[in-house]
Structures are given as C-alpha cells and as structure tokens.
Design a protein around this motif. Structure first.
Motif, PDB file in Angstrom:
ATOM      1  N   VAL A  40       0.829  -1.205   0.000  1.00  0.00           N
ATOM      2  CA  VAL A  40       0.000   0.000   0.000  1.00  0.00           C
ATOM      3  C   VAL A  40       0.867   1.261   0.000  1.00  0.00           C
ATOM      4  O   VAL A  40       0.564   2.236  -0.683  1.00  0.00           O
ATOM      5  CB  VAL A  40      -0.963  -0.001   1.202  1.00  0.00           C
ATOM      6  CG1 VAL A  40      -1.516   1.399   1.465  1.00  0.00           C
ATOM      7  CG2 VAL A  40      -2.105  -0.972   0.949  1.00  0.00           C
ATOM      8  N   ALA A  41       1.970   1.237   0.765  1.00  0.00           N
ATOM      9  CA  ALA A  41       2.839   2.412   0.842  1.00  0.00           C
ATOM     10  C   ALA A  41       3.393   2.807  -0.523  1.00  0.00           C
ATOM     11  O   ALA A  41       3.598   3.985  -0.806  1.00  0.00           O
ATOM     12  CB  ALA A  41       3.990   2.147   1.806  1.00  0.00           C
ATOM     13  N   LEU A  42       3.617   1.825  -1.383  1.00  0.00           N
ATOM     14  CA  LEU A  42       4.155   2.108  -2.707  1.00  0.00           C
ATOM     15  C   LEU A  42       3.058   2.394  -3.728  1.00  0.00           C
ATOM     16  O   LEU A  42       3.171   3.305  -4.554  1.00  0.00           O
ATOM     17  CB  LEU A  42       5.013   0.930  -3.171  1.00  0.00           C
ATOM     18  CG  LEU A  42       5.720   1.064  -4.520  1.00  0.00           C
ATOM     19  CD1 LEU A  42       6.556   2.342  -4.570  1.00  0.00           C
ATOM     20  CD2 LEU A  42       6.586  -0.145  -4.778  1.00  0.00           C
ATOM     21  N   LEU A  43       1.974   1.622  -3.668  1.00  0.00           N
ATOM     22  CA  LEU A  43       0.930   1.756  -4.680  1.00  0.00           C
ATOM     23  C   LEU A  43       0.068   2.999  -4.494  1.00  0.00           C
ATOM     24  O   LEU A  43      -0.367   3.613  -5.474  1.00  0.00           O
ATOM     25  CB  LEU A  43       0.028   0.515  -4.667  1.00  0.00           C
ATOM     26  CG  LEU A  43       0.638  -0.774  -5.195  1.00  0.00           C
ATOM     27  CD1 LEU A  43      -0.343  -1.925  -5.048  1.00  0.00           C
ATOM     28  CD2 LEU A  43       1.052  -0.615  -6.653  1.00  0.00           C
ATOM     29  N   LEU A  44      -0.197   3.364  -3.241  1.00  0.00           N
ATOM     30  CA  LEU A  44      -1.125   4.459  -2.987  1.00  0.00           C
ATOM     31  C   LEU A  44      -0.692   5.774  -3.631  1.00  0.00           C
ATOM     32  O   LEU A  44      -1.477   6.403  -4.355  1.00  0.00           O
ATOM     33  CB  LEU A  44      -1.346   4.630  -1.487  1.00  0.00           C
ATOM     34  CG  LEU A  44      -2.334   5.717  -1.061  1.00  0.00           C
ATOM     35  CD1 LEU A  44      -3.719   5.444  -1.655  1.00  0.00           C
ATOM     36  CD2 LEU A  44      -2.414   5.823   0.455  1.00  0.00           C
ATOM     37  N   PRO A  45       0.553   6.257  -3.420  1.00  0.00           N
ATOM     38  CA  PRO A  45       0.908   7.552  -4.027  1.00  0.00           C
ATOM     39  C   PRO A  45       0.945   7.506  -5.550  1.00  0.00           C
ATOM     40  O   PRO A  45       0.527   8.462  -6.216  1.00  0.00           O
ATOM     41  CB  PRO A  45       2.299   7.849  -3.447  1.00  0.00           C
ATOM     42  CG  PRO A  45       2.852   6.520  -3.091  1.00  0.00           C
ATOM     43  CD  PRO A  45       1.678   5.716  -2.630  1.00  0.00           C
ATOM     44  N   PRO A 106       0.412   4.668   5.022  1.00  0.00           N
ATOM     45  CA  PRO A 106       1.248   5.120   3.910  1.00  0.00           C
ATOM     46  C   PRO A 106       2.735   5.092   4.202  1.00  0.00           C
ATOM     47  O   PRO A 106       3.524   5.552   3.391  1.00  0.00           O
ATOM     48  CB  PRO A 106       0.777   6.569   3.718  1.00  0.00           C
ATOM     49  CG  PRO A 106       0.473   7.013   5.101  1.00  0.00           C
ATOM     50  CD  PRO A 106      -0.082   5.795   5.824  1.00  0.00           C
ATOM     51  N   THR A 107       3.157   4.593   5.358  1.00  0.00           N
ATOM     52  CA  THR A 107       4.555   4.704   5.743  1.00  0.00           C
ATOM     53  C   THR A 107       5.350   3.443   5.531  1.00  0.00           C
ATOM     54  O   THR A 107       6.565   3.469   5.578  1.00  0.00           O
ATOM     55  CB  THR A 107       4.675   5.072   7.229  1.00  0.00           C
ATOM     56  OG1 THR A 107       4.189   3.972   8.012  1.00  0.00           O
ATOM     57  CG2 THR A 107       3.883   6.314   7.542  1.00  0.00           C
ATOM     58  N   SER A 108       4.693   2.307   5.361  1.00  0.00           N
ATOM     59  CA  SER A 108       5.289   0.980   5.309  1.00  0.00           C
ATOM     60  C   SER A 108       5.911   0.593   6.638  1.00  0.00           C
ATOM     61  O   SER A 108       6.346  -0.529   6.812  1.00  0.00           O
ATOM     62  CB  SER A 108       6.323   0.852   4.190  1.00  0.00           C
ATOM     63  OG  SER A 108       7.622   0.746   4.653  1.00  0.00           O
ATOM     64  N   GLY A 109       5.915   1.498   7.607  1.00  0.00           N
ATOM     65  CA  GLY A 109       6.305   1.171   8.959  1.00  0.00           C
ATOM     66  C   GLY A 109       5.062   0.919   9.777  1.00  0.00           C
ATOM     67  O   GLY A 109       3.950   1.030   9.282  1.00  0.00           O
ATOM     68  N   ASP A 110       5.244   0.578  11.058  1.00  0.00           N
ATOM     69  CA  ASP A 110       4.067   0.227  11.837  1.00  0.00           C
ATOM     70  C   ASP A 110       3.598   1.420  12.652  1.00  0.00           C
ATOM     71  O   ASP A 110       3.780   1.496  13.860  1.00  0.00           O
ATOM     72  CB  ASP A 110       4.371  -0.964  12.747  1.00  0.00           C
ATOM     73  CG  ASP A 110       3.107  -1.749  13.079  1.00  0.00           C
ATOM     74  OD1 ASP A 110       2.083  -1.500  12.430  1.00  0.00           O
ATOM     75  OD2 ASP A 110       3.150  -2.596  13.969  1.00  0.00           O
ATOM     76  N   ALA A 111       2.999   2.397  11.975  1.00  0.00           N
ATOM     77  CA  ALA A 111       2.419   3.551  12.655  1.00  0.00           C
ATOM     78  C   ALA A 111       0.928   3.287  12.754  1.00  0.00           C
ATOM     79  O   ALA A 111       0.159   3.716  11.913  1.00  0.00           O
ATOM     80  CB  ALA A 111       2.699   4.820  11.866  1.00  0.00           C
ATOM     81  N   SER A 112       0.507   2.578  13.784  1.00  0.00           N
ATOM     82  CA  SER A 112      -0.889   2.161  13.842  1.00  0.00           C
ATOM     83  C   SER A 112      -1.339   1.961  15.268  1.00  0.00           C
ATOM     84  O   SER A 112      -0.542   1.961  16.207  1.00  0.00           O
ATOM     85  CB  SER A 112      -1.085   0.861  13.053  1.00  0.00           C
ATOM     86  OG  SER A 112      -0.477  -0.216  13.740  1.00  0.00           O
ATOM     87  N   ILE A 113      -2.642   1.756  15.433  1.00  0.00           N
ATOM     88  CA  ILE A 113      -3.217   1.559  16.763  1.00  0.00           C
ATOM     89  C   ILE A 113      -2.826   0.213  17.356  1.00  0.00           C
ATOM     90  O   ILE A 113      -3.037  -0.013  18.549  1.00  0.00           O
ATOM     91  CB  ILE A 113      -4.752   1.687  16.718  1.00  0.00           C
ATOM     92  CG1 ILE A 113      -5.352   0.635  15.778  1.00  0.00           C
ATOM     93  CG2 ILE A 113      -5.156   3.079  16.285  1.00  0.00           C
ATOM     94  CD1 ILE A 113      -6.864   0.677  15.722  1.00  0.00           C
ATOM     95  N   ALA A 147       8.893  -5.781   3.199  1.00  0.00           N
ATOM     96  CA  ALA A 147       9.696  -5.873   1.973  1.00  0.00           C
ATOM     97  C   ALA A 147       9.017  -6.772   0.946  1.00  0.00           C
ATOM     98  O   ALA A 147       8.997  -6.467  -0.251  1.00  0.00           O
ATOM     99  CB  ALA A 147      11.092  -6.401   2.304  1.00  0.00           C
ATOM    100  N   LEU A 148       8.452  -7.892   1.411  1.00  0.00           N
ATOM    101  CA  LEU A 148       7.711  -8.759   0.488  1.00  0.00           C
ATOM    102  C   LEU A 148       6.480  -8.039  -0.063  1.00  0.00           C
ATOM    103  O   LEU A 148       6.117  -8.207  -1.230  1.00  0.00           O
ATOM    104  CB  LEU A 148       7.301 -10.044   1.205  1.00  0.00           C
ATOM    105  CG  LEU A 148       8.445 -11.004   1.560  1.00  0.00           C
ATOM    106  CD1 LEU A 148       7.924 -12.165   2.406  1.00  0.00           C
ATOM    107  CD2 LEU A 148       9.114 -11.535   0.297  1.00  0.00           C
ATOM    108  N   GLY A 149       5.855  -7.237   0.794  1.00  0.00           N
ATOM    109  CA  GLY A 149       4.719  -6.453   0.338  1.00  0.00           C
ATOM    110  C   GLY A 149       5.111  -5.459  -0.737  1.00  0.00           C
ATOM    111  O   GLY A 149       4.373  -5.245  -1.703  1.00  0.00           O
ATOM    112  N   VAL A 150       6.288  -4.859  -0.580  1.00  0.00           N
ATOM    113  CA  VAL A 150       6.784  -3.927  -1.586  1.00  0.00           C
ATOM    114  C   VAL A 150       6.981  -4.647  -2.920  1.00  0.00           C
ATOM    115  O   VAL A 150       6.630  -4.120  -3.991  1.00  0.00           O
ATOM    116  CB  VAL A 150       8.101  -3.272  -1.113  1.00  0.00           C
ATOM    117  CG1 VAL A 150       8.781  -2.535  -2.256  1.00  0.00           C
ATOM    118  CG2 VAL A 150       7.824  -2.306   0.035  1.00  0.00           C
TER     119      VAL A 150
END
Length: 403
Positions: A40-45, A106-113, A147-150
């Motif tokens: 998602v971090a790569l595809l969204l923008p 959107p960060t590909s890091g774990d910025a979440s609840i 990384a696999l998601g990317v």
C-alpha cells in the motif's frame, strides 16, 4: 554480567528461548499487517498521481491518514490499562478490515493503533533479559513482511501484461487484499490467552511516576519522526520516480533490498546493545545513517543513490528494537500502553507534518531536499537523545552496572 542479562549471544536464533503461543500469534499478525502496509505504501501515491493528484495533494492525503492513525493510537493507549488487550486488538483488526478508521498505512512502517497493544503484550510475555531480543524479532518480521509487500506492489504491472486488465483495476484489487489481511489479523488475535493481560487494571490515570520521563521521550521521538516524515517510503518512492525516472518495479526492488538490510540490522542491534547499552546503540548507529541520508540527494547517478540508501538502511533501524525495549523497561507495567502510545503519537503527527512539507518540496524541484533536511533534523535528535537520556538506564542495565 551485562552480557548475560542482555543475552546478545542469542541474537542469531529465530526466536529467543521461552516464547509462548501468544507471542507467536502476535508476531504472525505483525507480519500479516506489515505485508499489506508494504504494497500500500508504494501503490497508494503512484495510484493517486495516475488519477491526476499533484505531489502536494499526495502529501496531504498521507498527512490525513497519519493524523487519523495518531488520534486512534492515543485513545487506545490511554484506555488500555482498564480493558482487555485481546479485545482491543480484535477491535483494531475489525477497523483494519473496514478500512475507515484503521486507514491504509502510507509509511510501510508500523504507525498504527496496534503498536501500544502489541508492545505491551510482548513485554508481559517475556522475561526482561530477553525483551530486546524479542523486539528485534518483532521488527525483523515487520521489515521482511513489508519488503515482500513492496515486491507484491509489482503485481498490477504483471497483471496488466498478462491479462490485459487496466492498471487501475489491478491496483484496486490490491487495496481489497489489504482489507482481507485485516481479517487474517483478527483470526490470529482471537485465541490470545489471559496471560497477555496486566493483573493491575487500575481506573487511575494511565501515567503515574513516569509521566515526566515519558513526555520527554515523546518530544525527542517526535523530533526524530518529523525528520522521518520527509522520507516516508511513499514519498521516497516518488522522489526516485521523479529524480531518476525509475519504474514501479525497479522502485519496488530498491525498497525491497533496503528492507532486507533493515531486517538484518534489527538482529545485529541485540549484541551491540548488550555491550554498550540501549541508548548508546540508538545514538551511535543512527547518527552515521543520517550522514548517509544527507549525502543521498547529492548522488550523481542512480547506482550511487541506491548504494547510499542500502548502507543507510543497514544502520538506520538499529534504534527500533532498542527504543521499544527502552520505553517498555523504564516505565511500570500499568503505564506501558500509555507510554507506548504517547511516545508514538507525537511521532505520527510529526510524520504528518514532515510528509506535507516533503510533498510541497517535491513540487518545486526533483533535487532531494526532503532527504537532506530530514537527515539534518534526525542528526540533531541523536545528539539531544544522548545528552538527555544517557544516564537513565533500564533496570537490567542499572543492576548489571552496580554489580
């Protein structure tokens, strides 16, 4: 004595000894979510740019998702000392499925609840001397899955070539997969046992004697994340696209290998922290990585830029498991959810501000001003962290020093 306490000699093991089934479930859920965040971090923008959005508009959307996540994270951390951790994790997974409040990350890091909940659950289920090693695995799983998601972000390109469907349709299918992964996380959290709960569920304020310490950490971590906001993976991908005209598939490959380098660095951080302590590890690996970041926009060609990004990735993330372990160690068990969320929320708002400015800078020039500015800010953070917290040691380090 410090060596034995930190168990850095076990850094190479797949998992530290003594992990429970609950730990395995949380780690698996972390991997599932990180895989979705990676593509998602790569595809969204790029999807938004192809739909006619400007770089500034993309930065604004990234900002909006980060702000929504920050508010939810703060709320969850503030109430988690009074409610079941398992119930809150299940609720968060449902939000991810419907993708309304959970939002795409959107960060590909774990910025979440999920962050304050998973960190406290893991801390409750492992002995202190193996805490850093466990958080290193937690970070490795997240980084590798991301990384696999990317790499999976290349699917729309392949789907278009193989089936003739539109790229837009293939990308929308990937967004649908993201919601489906939320269901997988729900199923993993569901069997969590009562062992993940804190016995003392107090109705009092979520922060007690550690309030000043936590707020100080939050301010500094926010500064670091303000710098990180200039180079969140979504905008880093956009810079590579603008500066070197690389394809989505090439960008995905570059970001995959930076993720691999980061994954290795998480494990290497464990023996380093064993020898020099958590704070010193955070500072003296992070500062050189920021110097490399400053040099990246000055690279004369794509190959040099890739080399700088890879070496930086091998250093820049060693502070992730050590930082998490440090925060969990220096507060009391009932304070842990609030400490995790309070130190995360300023980071997320700072990310949002940095992302907005970065998006604007990319509309002005293809030069990597966001990388240059972000590296300087993060370097100043490293120096201030060392000055402020070098003498505040986790209990296991303080006890070892006394012996």
């Amino acid at each position: 004595m410090l060596r034995r306490l930190a168990t850095g000699d076990e850094w190479w093991r797949p998992l530290p000894p003594g992990v429970s089934a609950d730990v395995l479930r949380v780690l698996a859920a972390r991997g599932v979510r990180a895989f979705g965040d990676g593509f998602v971090a790569l595809l969204l923008p790029i999807y938004l740019v192809e739909r006619g959005f400007s770089a500034l508009a993309v930065g604004t959307i990234v900002t909006g998702t980060l702000v929504g996540t920050a508010l939810m994270t703060l709320w969850v951390g503030w109430i988690a000392n009074r409610y079941s951790r398992r119930l809150l994790l299940l609720t968060a997974a449902v939000l991810l499925v419907i993708a309304v409040v959970g939002t795409m990350n959107p960060t590909s890091g774990d910025a979440s609840i999920f962050v304050p909940l998973e960190q406290t659950v893991l801390t409750e289920t492992i002995e202190p001397r193996r805490r850093t090693a466990l958080f290193a695995r937690y970070s490795v799983i997240g980084s590798c899955a991301s990384a696999l998601g990317v790499l999976a972000a290349a699917f729309p390109d392949y789907a278009t070539a193989w089936t003739g469907c539109s790229r837009s349709t293939a990308t929308q299918l990937m967004f649908g997969l993201y919601a489906f992964l939320g269901l997988g996380a729900f199923l993993l959290y569901r069997p969590l046992s009562p062992a993940v709960e804190v016995a003392d569920k107090t109705p009092e304020a979520p922060l007690g004697p550690s309030k000043k310490l936590v707020y100080g950490m939050a301010a500094l971590f926010g500064m670091d994340s303000f710098g990180t906001g200039f180079l969140v993976q979504s905008l880093l991908a956009l810079w590579l696209y603008q500066a070197f005209q690389v394809s989505v598939t090439t960008t995905a490959t570059i970001l995959f290998w930076t993720g691999v380098c980061s994954a290795v660095s998480y494990l290497v951080a464990v023996p380093i922290a064993e020898r020099i302590g958590l704070i010193n590890t955070m500072v003296f690996t992070h500062l050189p990585s920021n110097i490399l970041l400053i040099l990246t926009p000055l690279a004369p060609n794509l190959a040099t830029a890739i080399a700088l990004l890879l070496v930086r990735s091998a250093l820049s993330q060693m502070d992730v498991p050590t930082r998490t372990s440090y925060v969990m160690a220096v507060v009391t068990p009932p304070e842990r959810p609030a400490a995790a969320s309070i130190t995360a929320v300023p980071k997320t708002f700072a990310w949002a501000a940095g992302s907005m400015i970065s998006g604007y800078l990319l509309t002005l020039s293809t030069f990597g001003w966001p990388l240059l500015i972000g590296g300087i800010i993060k370097g100043v953070y490293d120096i201030l962290l060392l000055i402020k917290f070098q003498k505040v040691r986790p209990p296991e380090e303080a006890g070892a020093a006394a012996d």
